[in-house]
Design a protein around this motif. Structure first.
Motif, PDB file in Angstrom:
ATOM      1  N   GLU A  12       0.689  -1.137  -0.119  1.00 65.71           N
ATOM      2  CA  GLU A  12      -0.066  -0.016  -0.047  1.00 65.71           C
ATOM      3  C   GLU A  12       0.841   1.154   0.054  1.00 65.71           C
ATOM      4  O   GLU A  12       0.717   2.006  -0.778  1.00 65.71           O
ATOM      5  CB  GLU A  12      -0.838  -0.032   1.149  1.00 65.71           C
ATOM      6  CG  GLU A  12      -2.148  -1.182   1.122  1.00 65.71           C
ATOM      7  CD  GLU A  12      -3.102  -1.153   2.494  1.00 65.71           C
ATOM      8  OE1 GLU A  12      -2.589  -0.394   3.187  1.00 65.71           O
ATOM      9  OE2 GLU A  12      -3.563  -2.156   2.536  1.00 65.71           O
ATOM     10  N   CYS A  58       5.235   4.300  -6.681  1.00 69.05           N
ATOM     11  CA  CYS A  58       6.217   3.379  -7.048  1.00 69.05           C
ATOM     12  C   CYS A  58       5.300   2.144  -7.499  1.00 69.05           C
ATOM     13  O   CYS A  58       4.899   1.515  -6.677  1.00 69.05           O
ATOM     14  CB  CYS A  58       7.235   2.877  -6.180  1.00 69.05           C
ATOM     15  SG  CYS A  58       8.662   1.842  -6.703  1.00 69.05           S
ATOM     16  N   SER A  59       5.401   1.905  -8.730  1.00 76.59           N
ATOM     17  CA  SER A  59       4.527   0.556  -9.343  1.00 76.59           C
ATOM     18  C   SER A  59       5.240  -0.598  -9.080  1.00 76.59           C
ATOM     19  O   SER A  59       6.301  -0.851  -9.326  1.00 76.59           O
ATOM     20  CB  SER A  59       4.300   0.812 -10.838  1.00 76.59           C
ATOM     21  OG  SER A  59       3.575   2.032 -10.990  1.00 76.59           O
ATOM     22  N   LYS A  92      -2.925  -6.124 -14.719  1.00 73.18           N
ATOM     23  CA  LYS A  92      -1.772  -5.377 -15.127  1.00 73.18           C
ATOM     24  C   LYS A  92      -0.932  -5.747 -16.089  1.00 73.18           C
ATOM     25  O   LYS A  92       0.383  -5.284 -16.368  1.00 73.18           O
ATOM     26  CB  LYS A  92      -0.876  -5.160 -13.693  1.00 73.18           C
ATOM     27  CG  LYS A  92      -1.563  -4.251 -12.663  1.00 73.18           C
ATOM     28  CD  LYS A  92      -0.673  -3.709 -11.638  1.00 73.18           C
ATOM     29  CE  LYS A  92      -1.483  -2.838 -10.612  1.00 73.18           C
ATOM     30  NZ  LYS A  92      -0.753  -2.117  -9.639  1.00 73.18           N
ATOM     31  N   GLU A 126       2.358   1.855  -3.443  1.00 74.71           N
ATOM     32  CA  GLU A 126       1.345   2.317  -4.460  1.00 74.71           C
ATOM     33  C   GLU A 126       1.066   3.861  -3.969  1.00 74.71           C
ATOM     34  O   GLU A 126       1.023   5.014  -4.988  1.00 74.71           O
ATOM     35  CB  GLU A 126       0.199   1.797  -4.393  1.00 74.71           C
ATOM     36  CG  GLU A 126       0.550   0.105  -5.207  1.00 74.71           C
ATOM     37  CD  GLU A 126      -0.638  -0.636  -5.291  1.00 74.71           C
ATOM     38  OE1 GLU A 126      -1.362  -0.669  -4.095  1.00 74.71           O
ATOM     39  OE2 GLU A 126      -0.990  -1.415  -5.939  1.00 74.71           O
ATOM     40  N   GLU A 127       1.125   4.146  -2.716  1.00 78.61           N
ATOM     41  CA  GLU A 127       0.720   5.617  -2.317  1.00 78.61           C
ATOM     42  C   GLU A 127       2.054   6.640  -2.612  1.00 78.61           C
ATOM     43  O   GLU A 127       1.916   7.525  -2.929  1.00 78.61           O
ATOM     44  CB  GLU A 127       0.637   5.618  -0.699  1.00 78.61           C
ATOM     45  CG  GLU A 127      -0.467   4.944  -0.332  1.00 78.61           C
ATOM     46  CD  GLU A 127      -0.734   4.853   1.267  1.00 78.61           C
ATOM     47  OE1 GLU A 127       0.197   5.507   1.918  1.00 78.61           O
ATOM     48  OE2 GLU A 127      -1.652   4.490   1.680  1.00 78.61           O
TER      49      GLU A 127
END
Length: 218
Positions: free
Chosen positions: A145, A152-153, A185, A148-149
């Motif tokens: 989490e 950074c994928s 993805k 992604e916040e």
């Protein structure tokens, strides 16, 4: 080493490329202490190691589990105000995780923003791998989490590591969740993940959630 000695007898002095090549070579064949001796020889000869030299040696020491030599090298780099980038910290965090000192690794990982650094995908993957190994699955989800916040994928390594970790701890519903995300993805399961899943399905040990997922996927 014979060529290095021959160079000095002929008045030809090794440069950074020479030393870095030798240090990297000795690390790859499991002789990090010889690589460390070369670092000292380099310094005696008036050559100050650059960031690449330190990174090569630090990585070699950590991968060969010579952590007692890696930590003083890192501390020396800090004391000399060497500009340490995220790659250096990633190497060290990986080495700490591999020696089973996950608490220390987490502390260093969490301290990165205070050093003006942000973890990259490799750094996050190292922490995900370390947490999965110790079965700290809630913390794995927290790291994902946060990743992604921070924009950074996650890549295929991230999801494969997570899926393998959840499989090993029989968290089937979460396995399906992350399989779906990975597929959506456009990422693929690697050989290790595929093998674990096939073995599980072939022995009829997979629960209904996982079986239903693969029936629908097919």
């Amino acid at each position: 080493m014979s060529f290095l000695h021959e160079m000095s007898t002929k008045g030809v002095f090794p440069d950074f490329v020479t030393y870095n090549t030798l240090i990297g070579g000795f690390c790859r064949v499991g002789r990090p202490k010889t690589a460390l001796e070369l670092l000292h020889k380099m310094q005696v000869c008036g050559q100050h190691p650059d960031l690449q030299t330190c990174a090569i040696l630090l990585d070699g020491l950590c991968k060969n589990l010579h952590f007692s030599e890696a930590m003083p090298l890192f501390q020396e780099m800090e004391e000399k105000k060497v500009h340490l980038n995220i790659a250096i910290y990633s190497i060290l965090i990986d080495g700490i995780c591999n020696t089973g000192r996950l608490t220390t690794a987490k502390e260093l990982f969490n301290s990165l923003p205070t050093k003006g650094l942000q973890p990259d995908v490799r750094t996050y993957n190292i922490m995900v791998k370390g947490l999965c190994k110790e079965g700290l699955l809630n913390e794995v989800r927290e790291v994902l989490e946060k990743m992604e916040e921070n924009g950074c994928s996650p890549d295929h390594f991230t999801y494969n590591t997570i899926i393998q970790g959840f499989l090993q701890h029989n968290e089937t519903s979460l396995v399906v969740k992350y399989l779906k995300i990975m597929v959506d993805k456009g990422l693929s399961a690697n050989a290790n993940t595929t093998t674990i899943l096939i073995d599980l399905l072939s022995t009829n040990q997979a629960d209904k959630i996982l079986q239903d997922f693969f029936q629908k996927s097919v």
